[in-house]
Design a protein around this motif. Structure first.
Motif, PDB file in Angstrom:
ATOM      1  N   THR A   1     -42.039 -39.648  -8.828  1.00 49.77           N
ATOM      2  CA  THR A   1     -41.029 -40.447  -9.510  1.00 49.77           C
ATOM      3  C   THR A   1     -41.253 -40.365 -11.016  1.00 49.77           C
ATOM      4  O   THR A   1     -42.379 -40.506 -11.491  1.00 49.77           O
ATOM      5  N   THR A   2     -40.192 -40.110 -11.760  1.00 53.49           N
ATOM      6  CA  THR A   2     -40.258 -40.144 -13.218  1.00 53.49           C
ATOM      7  C   THR A   2     -39.175 -41.070 -13.744  1.00 53.49           C
ATOM      8  O   THR A   2     -38.124 -41.227 -13.115  1.00 53.49           O
ATOM      9  N   LYS A   3     -39.442 -41.667 -14.892  1.00 58.99           N
ATOM     10  CA  LYS A   3     -38.480 -42.584 -15.484  1.00 58.99           C
ATOM     11  C   LYS A   3     -38.465 -42.375 -16.988  1.00 58.99           C
ATOM     12  O   LYS A   3     -39.502 -42.453 -17.646  1.00 58.99           O
ATOM     13  N   ALA A   4     -37.300 -42.085 -17.536  1.00 58.09           N
ATOM     14  CA  ALA A   4     -37.148 -41.868 -18.968  1.00 58.09           C
ATOM     15  C   ALA A   4     -36.204 -42.904 -19.544  1.00 58.09           C
ATOM     16  O   ALA A   4     -35.065 -43.043 -19.091  1.00 58.09           O
ATOM     17  N   MET A   5     -36.672 -43.645 -20.527  1.00 56.30           N
ATOM     18  CA  MET A   5     -35.838 -44.599 -21.257  1.00 56.30           C
ATOM     19  C   MET A   5     -35.661 -44.013 -22.652  1.00 56.30           C
ATOM     20  O   MET A   5     -36.539 -44.137 -23.516  1.00 56.30           O
ATOM     21  N   ASN A   6     -34.532 -43.365 -22.862  1.00 55.73           N
ATOM     22  CA  ASN A   6     -34.354 -42.528 -24.040  1.00 55.73           C
ATOM     23  C   ASN A   6     -33.765 -43.287 -25.222  1.00 55.73           C
ATOM     24  O   ASN A   6     -32.790 -44.021 -25.081  1.00 55.73           O
ATOM     25  N   PHE A   7     -34.350 -43.038 -26.393  1.00 53.38           N
ATOM     26  CA  PHE A   7     -33.800 -43.579 -27.628  1.00 53.38           C
ATOM     27  C   PHE A   7     -32.759 -42.608 -28.179  1.00 53.38           C
ATOM     28  O   PHE A   7     -32.860 -41.390 -27.993  1.00 53.38           O
ATOM     29  N   PRO A   8     -31.755 -43.116 -28.865  1.00 52.62           N
ATOM     30  CA  PRO A   8     -30.716 -42.232 -29.403  1.00 52.62           C
ATOM     31  C   PRO A   8     -31.230 -41.386 -30.559  1.00 52.62           C
ATOM     32  O   PRO A   8     -32.190 -41.744 -31.245  1.00 52.62           O
ATOM     33  N   SER A   9     -30.571 -40.259 -30.760  1.00 49.76           N
ATOM     34  CA  SER A   9     -30.897 -39.379 -31.875  1.00 49.76           C
ATOM     35  C   SER A   9     -30.579 -40.066 -33.191  1.00 49.76           C
ATOM     36  O   SER A   9     -29.567 -40.770 -33.308  1.00 49.76           O
ATOM     37  N   PRO A  10     -31.431 -39.888 -34.217  1.00 44.93           N
ATOM     38  CA  PRO A  10     -31.109 -40.459 -35.531  1.00 44.93           C
ATOM     39  C   PRO A  10     -29.877 -39.817 -36.160  1.00 44.93           C
ATOM     40  O   PRO A  10     -29.261 -40.380 -37.051  1.00 44.93           O
ATOM     41  N   GLU A  11     -29.512 -38.609 -35.667  1.00 41.32           N
ATOM     42  CA  GLU A  11     -28.341 -37.908 -36.185  1.00 41.32           C
ATOM     43  C   GLU A  11     -27.052 -38.379 -35.532  1.00 41.32           C
ATOM     44  O   GLU A  11     -25.986 -38.352 -36.140  1.00 41.32           O
ATOM     45  N   ASN A  12     -27.145 -38.777 -34.249  1.00 37.34           N
ATOM     46  CA  ASN A  12     -25.946 -39.171 -33.500  1.00 37.34           C
ATOM     47  C   ASN A  12     -26.365 -40.095 -32.362  1.00 37.34           C
ATOM     48  O   ASN A  12     -27.072 -39.666 -31.450  1.00 37.34           O
ATOM     49  N   PRO A  13     -25.956 -41.364 -32.367  1.00 34.00           N
ATOM     50  CA  PRO A  13     -26.388 -42.321 -31.338  1.00 34.00           C
ATOM     51  C   PRO A  13     -25.927 -41.966 -29.930  1.00 34.00           C
ATOM     52  O   PRO A  13     -26.437 -42.524 -28.960  1.00 34.00           O
ATOM     53  N   LYS A  14     -24.973 -41.033 -29.791  1.00 35.44           N
ATOM     54  CA  LYS A  14     -24.507 -40.639 -28.469  1.00 35.44           C
ATOM     55  C   LYS A  14     -25.411 -39.572 -27.833  1.00 35.44           C
ATOM     56  O   LYS A  14     -25.225 -39.215 -26.668  1.00 35.44           O
ATOM     57  N   THR A  15     -26.379 -39.066 -28.591  1.00 35.31           N
ATOM     58  CA  THR A  15     -27.256 -38.006 -28.116  1.00 35.31           C
ATOM     59  C   THR A  15     -28.682 -38.528 -27.974  1.00 35.31           C
ATOM     60  O   THR A  15     -29.182 -39.218 -28.865  1.00 35.31           O
TER      61      THR A  15
END
Length: 276
Positions: free
Chosen positions: A239-253
């Motif tokens: 099991t893996t779990k990723a809680m991703n922060f948005p890119s500083p260039e584009n919050p949708k990425t």
């Protein structure tokens, strides 16, 4: 170390992070030669933000005809993968593809694989916004009994998706998590194109689009995207779990998606490759 001379297709959020990382010497032994974007102004603006003298291409043929470029990075769109991949490979260049969701089209995947084999070039697919791809690929050799991707997003984010709107799913006032979709990845990539890259990566690394299950959950406690993968098979349960922060260039990425591309370049130009 082996130097790679790079062309980037797509000068948006990820392309910009990658170009600046190459320029700063943080992406392995690489040199940025060409930037190409259908919106030429965006490529010109990016070229002006980096210190390296990089040429802005007028059209894709400028990239294909550059004999110095030996590796092209697609950071544009699934449409760009469909339109340019085969030609890039046939021009004698390796290819890194970031819009992996394009390969939910099995015909396109076959065409790109055939072009790579015929030309003797390589296609690299970074792991992007999910974790554990190397372990998934290793475990798949022994066989899977189950492969499930659960993506959790805020109700506000999911309420803007075409699937939720067309199915009249009301996520307003949600106080606890609600499953809005559950089915094979082959259906998920059509229902939620915003999450297609993640589902496609797991499917390609594992047991395919039909046998990979996807669950999309609206979770009012979240303000970021969470991708959890569960794989069970002959090699064990992971099991893996990723809680991703948005890119500083584009919050949708997702920022990790751009960093994954940078790591791929480091791997391709470094003396030691860690991971399967």
């Amino acid at each position: 170390m082996f130097e790679r001379k790079i062309a980037i297709i797509g000068c948006g959020a990820i392309g910009s992070i990658l170009a600046k990382s190459i320029d700063e010497g943080n992406a392995g032994n690489t040199e940025l030669r060409v930037l190409f974007d259908l919106q030429r102004k965006r490529a010109e603006e990016l070229a002006g933000e980096i210190s390296t003298s990089s040429r802005v291409a007028d059209e894709i043929e400028d990239v294909l005809d550059d004999d110095e470029v030996d590796l092209v990075v697609e950071a544009a769109s699934q449409e760009a993968v469909s339109e340019y991949s085969v030609d890039v490979l046939r021009s004698g260049k390796d290819l890194i593809i970031l819009s992996i969701g394009a390969f939910s089209d099995q015909k396109l995947l076959s065409e790109v694989r055939e072009a790579a084999e015929d030309s003797g070039q390589f296609v690299y697919l970074p792991s992007g916004a999910i974790l554990g791809v190397d372990g998934i690929q290793a475990a798949e050799i022994a066989g899977f009994e189950e492969a499930v991707l659960t993506t959790r997003k805020s109700p506000e984010t999911l309420s803007k998706t075409k699937f939720v709107r067309e199915n009249d799913i009301d996520l307003s006032g949600l106080t606890e998590p609600r499953v809005v979709f559950e089915g094979p990845a082959s259906e998920a990539v059509e229902a939620f194109p915003e999450s297609v890259n993640v589902a496609a990566t797991l499917s390609l690394a594992g047991s395919g689009f039909q046998d990979t299950r996807v669950k999309i959950v609206a979770d009012p406690s979240l303000d970021q995207n969470v991708h959890e993968i569960k794989v069970r098979g002959e090699a064990g349960e992971f099991t893996t779990k990723a809680m991703n922060f948005p890119s500083p260039e584009n919050p949708k990425t997702s920022y990790i998606a751009a960093l994954s591309a940078i790591r791929t370049l480091r791997n391709l130009t470094g003396p030691i490759w860690i991971g399967a």
